[in-house]
Scaffold this active site. Structure first.
Site, PDB file in Angstrom:
ATOM      1  N   GLU A 114     -10.596  87.447  73.427  1.00 18.17           N
ATOM      2  CA  GLU A 114      -9.772  87.906  74.535  1.00 18.17           C
ATOM      3  C   GLU A 114      -8.930  89.118  74.184  1.00 18.17           C
ATOM      4  O   GLU A 114      -8.578  89.915  75.039  1.00 18.17           O
ATOM      5  CB  GLU A 114      -8.845  86.759  74.968  1.00 18.17           C
ATOM      6  CG  GLU A 114      -7.924  87.068  76.115  1.00 18.17           C
ATOM      7  CD  GLU A 114      -8.680  87.470  77.353  1.00 18.17           C
ATOM      8  OE1 GLU A 114      -8.393  88.566  77.866  1.00 18.17           O
ATOM      9  OE2 GLU A 114      -9.549  86.715  77.798  1.00 18.17           O
ATOM     10  N   GLU A 169     -17.890  80.757  63.812  1.00 19.35           N
ATOM     11  CA  GLU A 169     -19.100  80.625  64.635  1.00 19.35           C
ATOM     12  C   GLU A 169     -20.294  81.260  63.922  1.00 19.35           C
ATOM     13  O   GLU A 169     -21.101  81.965  64.522  1.00 19.35           O
ATOM     14  CB  GLU A 169     -18.900  81.273  66.007  1.00 19.35           C
ATOM     15  CG  GLU A 169     -17.724  80.718  66.790  1.00 19.35           C
ATOM     16  CD  GLU A 169     -17.555  81.329  68.171  1.00 19.35           C
ATOM     17  OE1 GLU A 169     -18.519  81.960  68.681  1.00 19.35           O
ATOM     18  OE2 GLU A 169     -16.464  81.175  68.759  1.00 19.35           O
TER      19      GLU A 169
END
Length: 385
Positions: A210, A321
């Site tokens: 973000e 990730e």
């Protein structure tokens, strides 16, 4: 190391040595060592998991095995076993984890691997805003609950993913253009999520993908358009108030080059500024969606990039990730060794178990093939540890 683990597993509780750094030292139902080695202190992570961390020696009283009324408790801090997670912990790290979701829980080959090899799980989609609060004040937790229940019942640490993200965001949130309304919506969403899972989540991705565009400036989103940088402090403070023990992270991608603007004038500069302003940021998550050696962000850049992130004022960093195009054994070793070499790097999470279930299926980027068989990269990591 395997022989030692077996001996410890067979020894009576009274004969257990003091827990090592990052080892489990307490929690509801815990029957192992409750004191830490010299120079460490036993710190509460959540109701079920206390961990030996650097600090003054000794330990505080821990919950007895009769506390908690049979509530499932994670034992991911236990350093016994032969899986990747246990071996990684033996090197001083907190966890080696993977991503799952509720739709994986009936996949026996996948779940058996998770149980045997990984000590931490991140929910792929079921904790994202569109899944949790599709309309204002209407919360749906059933799928996220399934993942949390699986993790607690099987002794896995949990990374909460994610509280704020400009993607997978309901249209009703995107349509907000009033500062006070958006502030209230963020605070309510974060408080509701974090409170529901208080004491069960080790780390939260408070803000995900973000913050920054590739030039290091704030990404354009409803959050930045309406609130500027203030949305960061609003979200982090709400999360800290809801669960003071959880570690709070900024998590982003393309943090894989030490001299890249997104790393330097983006993440590091802003995190330092925000921490100095009192925003409770504990960690930086580098996602690690990496290219093959000839690509834009190969694994070879990760060691220097992790050092650059660790030079920030954040207390810890994590690879959150990880997947690598082609899943070269050397590339996976490069990333794992980079984390091992950086004291602030607390853990690695691979973004899925098998190539069959990867969001990048054409890249075959994971440690297990589509038949749930270990690949050369998995064997390289296991042998190196």
């Amino acid at each position: 190391m395997h022989t030692l683990s077996v001996l410890l597993a067979l020894a009576p509780v009274s004969a257990l040595a003091q827990a090592p750094i990052w080892g489990q030292c307490g929690g509801n139902g815990w029957t192992g060592a409750t004191t830490c080695a010299s120079g460490l202190k036993c710190e509460k992570i959540n109701d079920w998991y206390y961990q030996c961390v650097p600090g003054s020696g000794g330990s505080e009283p821990q919950p007895s095995s009769t506390q908690g009324g049979g509530t499932p408790q994670p034992t991911g801090g236990n350093s016994g076993g032969t899986g990747l997670d246990a071996k990684f912990k033996a090197k001083g790290k907190q966890y080696f984890g993977t991503e799952i979701d509720h739709y994986h829980l009936n996949n026996n080959p996948l779940i058996n691997i998770v149980k045997a090899q990984f000590g931490q799980v991140t929910c792929e989609n079921s904790m994202k805003w569109d899944a949790i609060e599709p309309s204002r004040n209407s919360f749906t937790f059933s799928n996220a609950d399934k993942v949390v229940d699986f993790a607690t019942q099987n002794g896995k640490l949990i990374r909460g993913h994610t509280l704020l993200w400009h993607s997978q965001l309901p249209q009703w949130v995107q349509n907000i253009n009033d500062r006070s309304t958006l502030t209230a919506v963020i605070e309510n969403h974060v408080k509701t999520m974090v409170t529901r899972y208080k004491g069960k989540i080790l780390q939260w991705d408070v803000v995900n993908n973000e913050i920054f565009a590739e030039d290091g400036n704030l990404r354009d989103s409803v959050f930045s358009r309406v609130l500027g940088e203030d949305f960061v402090g609003i979200a982090f403070r709400a999360a800290r108030a809801a669960d003071p023990a959880a570690k709070l992270y900024i998590n982003d991608y393309n943090l894989d080059k030490s001299d890249y603007a997104k790393v330097t004038r983006g993440m590091v500069a802003h995190v330092n500024k925000w921490i100095a302003a009192g925003i409770p940021i504990d960690g930086i998550g580098s996602q690690g969606h990496l290219a093959a050696p000839s690509g834009w962000n190969p694994a070879s850049g990760v060691p220097a990039a992790l050092r650059a992130l660790a030079a920030s004022d954040a207390k810890e960093i994590a690879i959150t990730e990880l997947d690598i195009a082609g899943a070269s054994a050397n590339d996976y070793l490069t990333v794992m060794n980079a984390c091992l070499a950086v004291p602030k790097c607390v853990g690695i999470t691979v973004w899925g178990v098998s190539d069959k279930d990867s969001w990048r299926p054409g890249d075959n980027p994971l440690l297990y093939d589509s038949n749930y068989q270990p690949k050369a990269a998995f064997n390289a990591l296991a042998n190196a540890l």
